[in-house]
Enzyme design. Sequence first.
Site, PDB file in Angstrom:
ATOM      1  N   ASP A  34      -2.623  71.516  73.872  1.00 13.60           N
ATOM      2  CA  ASP A  34      -1.699  70.827  75.140  1.00 13.60           C
ATOM      3  C   ASP A  34      -0.541  70.202  75.469  1.00 13.60           C
ATOM      4  O   ASP A  34      -0.580  70.084  76.634  1.00 13.60           O
ATOM      5  CB  ASP A  34      -2.838  70.743  76.610  1.00 13.60           C
ATOM      6  CG  ASP A  34      -3.439  68.985  75.863  1.00 13.60           C
ATOM      7  OD1 ASP A  34      -2.994  68.600  74.892  1.00 13.60           O
ATOM      8  OD2 ASP A  34      -4.122  68.164  76.881  1.00 13.60           O
ATOM      9  N   HIS A 128      22.692  49.219  73.330  1.00 15.23           N
ATOM     10  CA  HIS A 128      23.697  49.000  74.050  1.00 15.23           C
ATOM     11  C   HIS A 128      24.372  48.080  74.921  1.00 15.23           C
ATOM     12  O   HIS A 128      26.134  47.682  75.393  1.00 15.23           O
ATOM     13  CB  HIS A 128      23.588  50.693  75.055  1.00 15.23           C
ATOM     14  CG  HIS A 128      24.931  50.388  76.261  1.00 15.23           C
ATOM     15  ND1 HIS A 128      25.839  51.244  75.445  1.00 15.23           N
ATOM     16  CD2 HIS A 128      24.591  50.844  77.359  1.00 15.23           C
ATOM     17  CE1 HIS A 128      26.594  51.498  76.990  1.00 15.23           C
ATOM     18  NE2 HIS A 128      25.677  51.651  77.023  1.00 15.23           N
ATOM     19  N   ASP A 167      36.898  52.119  76.171  1.00 16.65           N
ATOM     20  CA  ASP A 167      37.051  51.649  77.215  1.00 16.65           C
ATOM     21  C   ASP A 167      37.090  50.124  78.107  1.00 16.65           C
ATOM     22  O   ASP A 167      36.837  48.994  76.325  1.00 16.65           O
ATOM     23  CB  ASP A 167      35.610  52.099  78.600  1.00 16.65           C
ATOM     24  CG  ASP A 167      34.765  51.480  77.761  1.00 16.65           C
ATOM     25  OD1 ASP A 167      34.329  50.689  77.393  1.00 16.65           O
ATOM     26  OD2 ASP A 167      33.802  51.870  77.433  1.00 16.65           O
ATOM     27  N   LYS A 191      40.676  52.922  82.077  1.00 15.50           N
ATOM     28  CA  LYS A 191      39.917  54.016  83.206  1.00 15.50           C
ATOM     29  C   LYS A 191      39.950  53.541  84.522  1.00 15.50           C
ATOM     30  O   LYS A 191      39.688  52.745  84.537  1.00 15.50           O
ATOM     31  CB  LYS A 191      38.723  54.520  81.973  1.00 15.50           C
ATOM     32  CG  LYS A 191      39.381  55.691  80.800  1.00 15.50           C
ATOM     33  CD  LYS A 191      37.862  55.789  80.166  1.00 15.50           C
ATOM     34  CE  LYS A 191      36.661  54.471  80.188  1.00 15.50           C
ATOM     35  NZ  LYS A 191      35.225  55.489  80.118  1.00 15.50           N
ATOM     36  N   ARG A 193      39.210  55.565  88.286  1.00 17.82           N
ATOM     37  CA  ARG A 193      39.332  56.739  89.523  1.00 17.82           C
ATOM     38  C   ARG A 193      40.106  56.086  90.957  1.00 17.82           C
ATOM     39  O   ARG A 193      38.896  55.028  91.157  1.00 17.82           O
ATOM     40  CB  ARG A 193      37.991  57.245  89.782  1.00 17.82           C
ATOM     41  CG  ARG A 193      37.696  58.133  90.626  1.00 17.82           C
ATOM     42  CD  ARG A 193      36.277  59.158  90.078  1.00 17.82           C
ATOM     43  NE  ARG A 193      35.493  59.373  89.083  1.00 17.82           N
ATOM     44  CZ  ARG A 193      35.123  60.285  88.262  1.00 17.82           C
ATOM     45  NH1 ARG A 193      36.682  60.901  88.818  1.00 17.82           N
ATOM     46  NH2 ARG A 193      34.899  59.970  87.163  1.00 17.82           N
ATOM     47  N   ASP A 217      33.257  53.079  69.122  1.00 22.11           N
ATOM     48  CA  ASP A 217      32.361  52.242  70.035  1.00 22.11           C
ATOM     49  C   ASP A 217      31.095  52.877  70.202  1.00 22.11           C
ATOM     50  O   ASP A 217      30.573  52.835  68.425  1.00 22.11           O
ATOM     51  CB  ASP A 217      32.326  54.041  71.076  1.00 22.11           C
ATOM     52  CG  ASP A 217      31.869  53.732  72.293  1.00 22.11           C
ATOM     53  OD1 ASP A 217      31.393  52.313  72.749  1.00 22.11           O
ATOM     54  OD2 ASP A 217      32.350  54.594  73.160  1.00 22.11           O
ATOM     55  N   THR A 225      34.764  61.916  77.510  1.00 21.77           N
ATOM     56  CA  THR A 225      35.378  60.411  77.667  1.00 21.77           C
ATOM     57  C   THR A 225      36.358  60.164  76.328  1.00 21.77           C
ATOM     58  O   THR A 225      37.744  59.676  76.225  1.00 21.77           O
ATOM     59  CB  THR A 225      35.060  59.315  77.875  1.00 21.77           C
ATOM     60  OG1 THR A 225      34.099  59.732  79.092  1.00 21.77           O
ATOM     61  CG2 THR A 225      35.957  58.241  78.269  1.00 21.77           C
TER      62      THR A 225
END
Length: 314
Positions: A34, A128, A167, A191, A193, A217, A225
């Site tokens: 299952d 992170h 960034d 960056k 917006r 990074d 990005t």
Amino acid sequence: MKLFTGNAIPELAQRIADKLYITLGNASVGRFSDGEVSVQINENVRGGDIFIIQSTCAPTNDNLIELIVMVDALRRASAARITAVIPYFGYARQDRRVRSARVPITSRVVANFLSSVGVDRILTVDLHAEQIQGFFDVPVDNVFGSPILLEDMLQQKFNNPIVVSPDIGGVMRARAIAKLFNDTDMAIIDKRRPRSNVSQIMNIIGDVYNRDCILIDDMIDTGGTLCKAADVLKDKGACRVFAYATHPIFSGNAYENIQKSMIDEIIICDTIPLKSKIRTLPNIRILTLSGMLAETIRRISNEESISAMFDYSI
């Protein structure tokens, strides 16, 4: 000391075992008809110092449940100490409530899962958000992939290199790498917006003209990005663009983004297995963390210092 692994990163687990000159523990990790996770430990672990090597990468929930069920099986088999070796810690990006939004702090939920099931220690790579260590009620060793990346950088023949942070949040990481990389200059991609439904604008802080740019990074997800950053750097006169990252998530349309991007080479670590399609890309190169993780595991088992392995933190 005994090493076990689930189905997330068996190749990395085997490389770590080879570095330690031991064989992987005998465990059956599969599925019932299952779809439920089935685990059985097929050897004696009573009183043992056990390490389970399992990234919680995609399929994230399956790999996480495998890890949790393996811990429970080993705990019930009377293992003396269980260390969860999680090279890539999934759900790490869900570490806070932004502007009191009605969302969970899922990384805390996962930490509670692991602590409550009986994990004695966590070993992970390049969290992170480092504050996630505080979510656990057990010790956490968050080691760095950056020495492996830096070692590779020092072996390359770059033309007038400059380290670039993709960034503002990655500035500290990029600055530390730049300092150790022959005190190289650094640039930052800002960056922003202007307003909703308006495309993101990227501004370069620093001079990248006629230079090889090295983007640093902790992870690459869809690569959108990163690829856009490479386009902007090339537009500003960069010679070549290289990207170094620890965790190759490569989700969504990452293949298409990288295939059509202007990035000359992407160098990543083996914390997450690459999909076969991604492996066909000619500009992808993989570095292994097996040696570093093997040494860290050895030190944990022998109660030796982990911080002594790193003369800096990034």
